[in-house]
Design an enzyme around this catalytic site. Sequence first.
Site: not given
Ligand code: F6P
Length: 341
Positions: A234, A130, A165, A271
Amino acid sequence: MKTIGVLTSGGDAPGMNSAVYSVVKTACANGMKVYGIKYSYWGLTFDIDNCLVDFDLNNVGDILNKGGSYLRSMRFKDFYKEEYMQQAIANCRAKGIEGLVVIGGDGSFRGARDLTLRGLPCIGIPGTIDNDIPSSDFTLGYDTCLNTIMHLCESLCDTISSNDRCMVVEVMGNKCSDLPVNGGIACGATAIVVPEIMESINNDAAGYVVNKIREARDLREKMAAEKGDKEIKKHYLIIVAEKMDGVNVADIAKAVEKELGIESRSIILGHLQRGGQPSAFDVITGCQMGNRAVKLLMDGIGNRVVVKKGIDIVDYDILEALEMKSPLDMNQYKLSVELGA
Ligand code: F6P
């Protein structure tokens, strides 16, 4: 100090393994023993016998540039409780662990500070995609994640450019706008929606995106007309930060389709952004931070976080680091707006 421990905490991040590798190699080079501690503060507190990894020069090499966290990483929110901290310290004493390197985010650093205050010197290393640790210009995993966002969005552009799109993409960041803004720049986004601009757009994310696309479309058409060119780009890529109250990518896509007649889709990258091999930058930064962390412990120093400022590795008192602020660099946001069409 003869024996130290290392653990990873919070959300896993590419580069955590690199820091662990460097901790082990630095410690071994200086005649110290290192235990990896699996499952973070939880493993340290409740399952020390099953969570120790006896690292040495023969078994750590493979993790240097691997994604995820070999030691496992988890959030253990109750670690502030006195009984758990005392248990963790007692476990460390029983295993001869005299100092600890904690790789994670702000919450993990609070634990590191509390343990130091109770007699176990700890050093923090910022590990999270983050980039939301103000004391450090770069957290381990952030650079890799930006690259991942860029590559994933490049794939999305292959398909949206084939269909003319719009794609509205939600990216992670946990309330820090560095990933959406710089990720958006890296993939040529037409508009980026982050919390910092909401007031100036009257909290109307969809309206803002529709306007930005309209402006971009008008400019593209004007330029093509001036050149007598029939080839007009576009497709539009829109980036939206996660965890914004009342803002969601599906609604924005619907508004674009309704207001502008541009077929639109939305996606949450989720993820996918957190995995993958760390970039060379994250591997090298992890190695630098791990090395500095061990050197501090060797000098009997705890309660510090090791961070990157520009190209330098420096360390700060944990509390001082936790109180630092780093607002979004609005110049980066302005850059993204200027490049938006
Ligand atoms: O802090 C890392 C992070 O991937 C954030 O970007 C995200 O909001 C959060 O963890 C997601 O957490 P979890 O893996 O518990 O869903």
